[in-house]
Design a protein around this motif. Structure first.
Motif, PDB file in Angstrom:
ATOM      1  N   LEU A 225      50.506 -30.912  16.637  1.00  0.00           N
ATOM      2  CA  LEU A 225      51.642 -30.686  15.494  1.00  0.00           C
ATOM      3  C   LEU A 225      52.491 -29.925  16.382  1.00  0.00           C
ATOM      4  CD1 LEU A 225      52.003 -31.454  12.487  1.00  0.00           C
ATOM      5  CD2 LEU A 225      50.747 -29.230  12.119  1.00  0.00           C
TER       6      LEU A 225
ATOM      7  N   LEU B 218      38.422 -34.257  11.888  1.00  0.00           N
ATOM      8  CA  LEU B 218      39.133 -33.641  12.814  1.00  0.00           C
ATOM      9  C   LEU B 218      38.469 -32.534  13.490  1.00  0.00           C
ATOM     10  CD1 LEU B 218      42.347 -32.867  13.423  1.00  0.00           C
ATOM     11  CD2 LEU B 218      42.153 -31.361  11.364  1.00  0.00           C
TER      12      LEU B 218
ATOM     13  N   GLY C  11      39.925 -31.115  16.565  1.00  0.00           N
ATOM     14  CA  GLY C  11      40.706 -30.172  17.383  1.00  0.00           C
ATOM     15  C   GLY C  11      42.134 -30.516  17.338  1.00  0.00           C
ATOM     16  N   GLY C  12      43.040 -30.024  18.217  1.00  0.00           N
ATOM     17  CA  GLY C  12      44.293 -30.255  18.147  1.00  0.00           C
ATOM     18  C   GLY C  12      45.242 -29.206  18.881  1.00  0.00           C
ATOM     19  N   ASP C  13      46.482 -29.112  18.333  1.00  0.00           N
ATOM     20  CA  ASP C  13      47.497 -28.215  19.110  1.00  0.00           C
ATOM     21  C   ASP C  13      48.682 -28.064  17.969  1.00  0.00           C
ATOM     22  OD1 ASP C  13      48.062 -26.404  21.206  1.00  0.00           O
ATOM     23  OD2 ASP C  13      49.255 -27.822  22.357  1.00  0.00           O
ATOM     24  N   THR C  14      48.997 -26.716  18.184  1.00  0.00           N
ATOM     25  CA  THR C  14      49.967 -26.425  17.220  1.00  0.00           C
ATOM     26  C   THR C  14      51.177 -25.593  17.920  1.00  0.00           C
ATOM     27  OG1 THR C  14      48.322 -26.156  15.453  1.00  0.00           O
ATOM     28  CG2 THR C  14      50.376 -25.297  14.900  1.00  0.00           C
TER      29      THR C  14
ATOM     30  N   ILE D 126      45.931 -22.882  11.413  1.00  0.00           N
ATOM     31  CA  ILE D 126      44.966 -23.788  11.828  1.00  0.00           C
ATOM     32  C   ILE D 126      43.668 -23.625  10.598  1.00  0.00           C
ATOM     33  CG2 ILE D 126      43.541 -24.568  13.406  1.00  0.00           C
ATOM     34  CD1 ILE D 126      45.681 -23.631  15.410  1.00  0.00           C
TER      35      ILE D 126
ATOM     36  N   PHE E  30      43.765 -26.681   8.485  1.00  0.00           N
ATOM     37  CA  PHE E  30      43.218 -27.764   9.003  1.00  0.00           C
ATOM     38  C   PHE E  30      41.532 -27.630   9.241  1.00  0.00           C
ATOM     39  CE2 PHE E  30      47.523 -27.911  10.311  1.00  0.00           C
ATOM     40  CZ  PHE E  30      47.719 -29.088   9.574  1.00  0.00           C
TER      41      PHE E  30
ATOM     42  N   ILE F 179      36.420 -27.777  15.690  1.00  0.00           N
ATOM     43  CA  ILE F 179      37.763 -26.782  15.805  1.00  0.00           C
ATOM     44  C   ILE F 179      37.186 -25.249  16.202  1.00  0.00           C
ATOM     45  CG2 ILE F 179      39.456 -25.755  14.655  1.00  0.00           C
ATOM     46  CD1 ILE F 179      39.869 -28.434  12.876  1.00  0.00           C
ATOM     47  N   GLY F 180      37.868 -24.834  17.237  1.00  0.00           N
ATOM     48  CA  GLY F 180      37.744 -23.437  17.297  1.00  0.00           C
ATOM     49  C   GLY F 180      37.252 -22.765  18.758  1.00  0.00           C
ATOM     50  N   ASP F 181      37.041 -23.839  19.693  1.00  0.00           N
ATOM     51  CA  ASP F 181      36.409 -23.436  21.154  1.00  0.00           C
ATOM     52  C   ASP F 181      37.723 -24.001  21.754  1.00  0.00           C
ATOM     53  OD1 ASP F 181      35.378 -22.666  23.595  1.00  0.00           O
ATOM     54  OD2 ASP F 181      33.446 -22.403  22.346  1.00  0.00           O
ATOM     55  N   ASP F 182      37.581 -24.401  23.291  1.00  0.00           N
ATOM     56  CA  ASP F 182      38.556 -24.697  24.093  1.00  0.00           C
ATOM     57  C   ASP F 182      38.381 -26.369  23.970  1.00  0.00           C
ATOM     58  OD1 ASP F 182      39.406 -22.156  25.324  1.00  0.00           O
ATOM     59  OD2 ASP F 182      37.497 -21.961  26.109  1.00  0.00           O
TER      60      ASP F 182
ATOM     61  N   GLU G 207      49.820 -19.097  14.238  1.00  0.00           N
ATOM     62  CA  GLU G 207      49.315 -20.256  14.537  1.00  0.00           C
ATOM     63  C   GLU G 207      47.767 -20.355  14.119  1.00  0.00           C
ATOM     64  OE1 GLU G 207      49.742 -20.974  18.763  1.00  0.00           O
ATOM     65  OE2 GLU G 207      48.010 -22.449  18.808  1.00  0.00           O
ATOM     66  N   PHE G 208      46.975 -19.316  14.226  1.00  0.00           N
ATOM     67  CA  PHE G 208      45.557 -19.359  14.179  1.00  0.00           C
ATOM     68  C   PHE G 208      45.235 -19.270  12.713  1.00  0.00           C
ATOM     69  CE2 PHE G 208      46.150 -17.202  18.239  1.00  0.00           C
ATOM     70  CZ  PHE G 208      45.444 -18.339  18.885  1.00  0.00           C
TER      71      PHE G 208
ATOM     72  N   LEU H 172      44.688 -33.523  16.282  1.00  0.00           N
ATOM     73  CA  LEU H 172      46.111 -33.463  15.757  1.00  0.00           C
ATOM     74  C   LEU H 172      46.832 -32.445  16.569  1.00  0.00           C
ATOM     75  CD1 LEU H 172      48.330 -33.497  13.191  1.00  0.00           C
ATOM     76  CD2 LEU H 172      47.056 -31.686  12.190  1.00  0.00           C
TER      77      LEU H 172
HETATM   78  P1  ADP Z   1      43.774 -23.481  23.657  1.00  0.00           P
HETATM   79  O1  ADP Z   1      44.701 -22.387  23.797  1.00  0.00           O
HETATM   80  O2  ADP Z   1      42.395 -23.567  24.157  1.00  0.00           O
HETATM   81  O3  ADP Z   1      44.614 -24.690  23.752  1.00  0.00           O
HETATM   82  P2  ADP Z   1      44.325 -23.460  20.741  1.00  0.00           P
HETATM   83  O4  ADP Z   1      44.953 -21.972  20.266  1.00  0.00           O
HETATM   84  O5  ADP Z   1      45.592 -24.392  21.098  1.00  0.00           O
HETATM   85  O6  ADP Z   1      43.532 -23.360  21.982  1.00  0.00           O
HETATM   86  O7  ADP Z   1      43.484 -23.919  19.687  1.00  0.00           O
HETATM   87  C1  ADP Z   1      42.403 -23.115  19.012  1.00  0.00           C
HETATM   88  C2  ADP Z   1      41.493 -24.251  18.418  1.00  0.00           C
HETATM   89  O8  ADP Z   1      42.019 -24.912  17.062  1.00  0.00           O
HETATM   90  C3  ADP Z   1      41.114 -25.478  19.314  1.00  0.00           C
HETATM   91  O9  ADP Z   1      39.856 -25.907  19.048  1.00  0.00           O
HETATM   92  C4  ADP Z   1      42.190 -26.427  19.065  1.00  0.00           C
HETATM   93  O10 ADP Z   1      41.441 -27.603  19.310  1.00  0.00           O
HETATM   94  C5  ADP Z   1      42.312 -26.160  17.296  1.00  0.00           C
HETATM   95  N1  ADP Z   1      43.634 -26.540  16.966  1.00  0.00           N
HETATM   96  C6  ADP Z   1      44.750 -25.993  17.481  1.00  0.00           C
HETATM   97  N2  ADP Z   1      45.765 -26.728  16.600  1.00  0.00           N
HETATM   98  C7  ADP Z   1      45.183 -27.492  15.674  1.00  0.00           C
HETATM   99  C8  ADP Z   1      45.526 -28.485  14.429  1.00  0.00           C
HETATM  100  N3  ADP Z   1      46.900 -28.451  14.244  1.00  0.00           N
HETATM  101  N4  ADP Z   1      44.731 -29.141  14.115  1.00  0.00           N
HETATM  102  C9  ADP Z   1      43.296 -29.062  14.166  1.00  0.00           C
HETATM  103  N5  ADP Z   1      42.770 -28.151  15.234  1.00  0.00           N
HETATM  104  C10 ADP Z   1      43.898 -27.457  16.075  1.00  0.00           C
END
Ligand code: ADP
Ligand code: MG
Length: 323
Positions: A90, A118, A120-123, A7, A11, A27-30, A3-4, A88
């Motif tokens: 996803l 962009l 932040g987000g979640d994957t 991203i 992204f 992107i990258g922090d909480d 996942e990391f 985003l």
């Molecule tokens: P957390 O466990 O705190 O939710 P994540 O591991 O989900 O953190 O995400 C790590 C970082 O990557 C966060 O800054 C998050 O916003 C970003 N991120 C995760 N998925 C995506 C994505 N599809 N696009 C852009 N940023 C993303």
């Protein structure tokens, strides 16, 4: 690919990060840290696109990326706002690199065009689904709502409604189009252009505004409900564009415009005494202004046909393009 790195690769390191845009931490922090100006209000909007519901499964991933962001930017445009930041979320069945490359290119090219970052987000793993949240801004008190239309206001659209629905009907095999129409309509369907600059330009002119996502009849209906008014629409103003496919009847074009959807053009009202000024000042690079009718007292949408005949819009009209 985990996942990391996914991203990071697709992204994080995008050109879009060229524009600082009030991003203190991306992107990258909480969570991201964003700075809004004191004299502005924030706009926020979310839309989800699900495979096989909002687009056919075999759609070009670049188009999916583009459209997922475009439909959200279109909502910011319909408030008269500037788009600033987006997230985003996803859900992917597998980490397919070719798919992700094309998807992220389509997405980030549009983000770059409108300087929206962009942040932040979640994957997650699951059925293909894309949820985008866009944050935008307007100078305090200037956002254009659905509720401001008044009797006598002139109704306009940017460009024409109906092409995307005809494109979808062709993709589904319900219609056969000439080559020229096939590429124009498919492009309207897959790569809608959010009318952000037009929406911002309309601050100071428009009394109400919405983007046409569900068909002109339904979306104008939302303005009429919110504003407590009715509307009189000239049907020939909805059919006065010329498809290259000879077999098209005005009735088909009218139905596509009224009930089709997916156009992402703006639909808005302007006081009659400002409408000429608007037409004179409208920018050349914007799609043509189409003056389609006027707001009336009373309720509901009435169509005025060329011969002067009035026709109340059937509330549940037959829709050729529904499956
Ligand atoms: P957390 O466990 O705190 O939710 P994540 O591991 O989900 O953190 O995400 C790590 C970082 O990557 C966060 O800054 C998050 O916003 C970003 N991120 C995760 N998925 C995506 C994505 N599809 N696009 C852009 N940023 C993303
Ligand atoms: Mg997370």
């Amino acid at each position: 690919m985990d996942e990391f790195s996914l991203i990071q690769r697709f992204f994080s390191a995008s050109d879009v990060n060229e524009h600082k845009n009030g991003v203190i931490l991306g992107i990258g922090d909480d969570a991201a840290i964003l700075k809004a100006a004191k004299d502005e209000e924030l706009l926020i909007t979310t839309d989800t696109l699900i495979s096989a519901v909002h687009f056919p499964q075999d759609t070009d991933p670049a188009a999916i990326g583009h459209k997922s962001l475009a439909v959200n930017l279109s909502d910011i445009a319909a408030m008269g706002g500037q788009a600033r930041w987006f997230t985003l979320a996803l859900s992917l069945p597998e980490s397919n690199e070719a798919w992700l490359k094309s998807f992220s290119e389509g997405l980030l090219a549009l983000a770059k065009l409108f300087k929206v970052r962009l942040v932040g987000g979640d994957t997650t793993r699951g059925p293909l689904s894309i949820t985008i949240t866009v944050l935008g801004s307007v100078p305090e008190g200037t956002a254009i709502r659905r509720s401001g239309a008044r009797p006598g206001d002139v109704i306009f659209t940017t460009g024409y409604a109906g092409m995307a629905a005809l494109g979808l009907a062709a993709v589904k095999g319900f219609l056969s189009l000439s080559d020229a129409d096939q590429s124009t309509f498919q492009n309207k369907l897959d790569y809608p252009q959010p009318r952000l600059l037009e929406g911002q330009f309309l601050r100071g002119y428009a009394t109400s505004m919405i983007d046409i996502s569900d068909g002109l009849a339904a979306d104008l209906g939302h303005i009429l409900d919110a504003s407590g008014c009715g509307a009189l629409i000239d049907s020939e103003r909805l059919t006065n564009w010329q498809p290259a496919t000879p077999a098209f009847s005005n009735k088909m074009i009218l139905e596509a415009a009224l009930y089709g959807g997916d156009d992402y053009e703006l639909l808005f009202t302007v006081p009659a005494d400002k409408s000429l000024l608007l037409e004179n000042n409208w920018q050349q690079q914007f799609p043509a202004l189409n003056r389609i009718g006027e707001i009336t007292q009373g309720a509901g949408l009435i169509m005025r046909e060329t011969r002067g005949k009035l026709m109340k819009k059937p509330t549940t009209g037959y829709n050729h393009f529904c499956d």
